[in-house]
Write an enzyme that holds these catalytic residues in place. Sequence first.
Site, short mmCIF file in Angstrom:
data_model
loop_
_atom_site.label_atom_id
_atom_site.label_comp_id
_atom_site.label_asym_id
_atom_site.label_seq_id
_atom_site.Cartn_x
_atom_site.Cartn_y
_atom_site.Cartn_z
CG ASP A 320 35.59 37.81 71.64
OD1 ASP A 320 35.12 37.50 72.75
OD2 ASP A 320 36.79 38.09 71.46
CB ILE A 321 37.84 42.81 70.02
CG1 ILE A 321 36.70 43.83 69.83
CG2 ILE A 321 39.14 43.38 69.48
CD1 ILE A 321 36.93 45.14 70.54
CD GLU A 363 37.64 40.29 75.16
OE1 GLU A 363 37.49 40.93 76.22
OE2 GLU A 363 38.14 39.16 75.10
#
Length: 444
Positions: A320-321, A363
Amino acid sequence: MTEHSSNKSTLLPAISRTEALLGMIACVSIILIFAPKDWIQRSLEIYPQDYEAVLTDDTYSNGNSEAIWLDADKQIWQCRMGNKFRSPYCSMRLSLFDDSWSGLNLSDYDTMTIWASYSGPSDSLRFYLRNRHPDYYQVGDDTSTKYNMVEIPVEQLDTGFTLSMADFNVADWWLVTKKIPLEKSHPEFNDVVFLEVQTGSQATFGDHTIRLRKVLWHGHLFSDETLYKGMVIAWCVLIFFLLLYRMIHLKLELRRNVKHQQELVAINKLLNLQNKQFEDLAKTDQLTGLLNRIGIRDVLYDGLNNWKERRTPFSFVLIDIDHFKQVNDSFGHDVGDQILKLTAKLLAENIRRSDFLARWGGEEFILVCPDTDLYQAQVLAELLRKKLEDAPLHPERQITASFGVSALSTPNLDDLFKRADAALYEAKTQGRNKVCAVADTDAD
């Protein structure tokens, strides 16, 4: 009836030339192993009358025994044994030299058969095969030849007495007299220059009449050890060349198949291009070009089956960004999309060929690692985290991600996802830009 027979024959598997060759060599190997020993042998036969003979007696040692010819042409001789010498003896010595002044090489023979005639008070006769070797032989001294000796009973000589060459031993008196070291005290038959017949060690006084009629040596062309070594080497060489041939054949076949596949692909592009595009769109994320949830489905299914059948390790990483909403809010969605593309490209370039990367949504990415345990997946996740941290994806903002790692320990993909999600949550709780893993407590 004819048609039925023809159809039946087409169902039988064809025997290739390679299989026929292997079958033939296997049959030959079996025949060589179980064939009677006397099928493959060599022999050497000599008649004493063809060689120069010399008589000797113990007068050389101050004895009073006397060796005389009764019939020199037939080599019939007599020993008139006296009682002056402690160990009286008489002997006849044959010179076995050939034209090149070499003796007989009897090393490859296993047995020796002797035909002789004897009359007298003794129960046995001694036979010497006197060998010449540079380690102990001195030119001009005939007694420096090694005295390989055997003593055999006279009662069986008339019909032929067979003994093993292993029955010979070296005369003790010769070893002591010549001071032969222990390592050279064993019998040798590589250059036998004299064959000597001598009265027995327990010979009594009186007349001993002796005639050596014939000597025959038998031996196998090769020993069992040589046979088995040769067979092993032959099979190894054959297998090597068969494998080499098979590799070359498969390589050529692969080239033909690739060319055929290329032709099929070209035809498919002409005939069904639109359907192919729709299929790719269904399994691929349009923005990043990675697999989507549908595209990764088969990989998850295969990993679950492999774990069930063979307990093959199977790991899973959620990525997960970090603070991606702030990127979109600060720089716009176009920049956010660009960050997603660059992140996907960086991750895809740094995973292994066996791994599968997909965009899970927004994301978030998912990395599926077949044949990989939890520790190996953690190491890979840490590598990706560091690569992303160091990459200049945006000139004004550092892009990082949090990683949650889990490994399959029960046949339950839902549990695998939950533990990876829990690990991802733990990474975010610890401040993000972290790799965390959650192991299944039941697996321990």
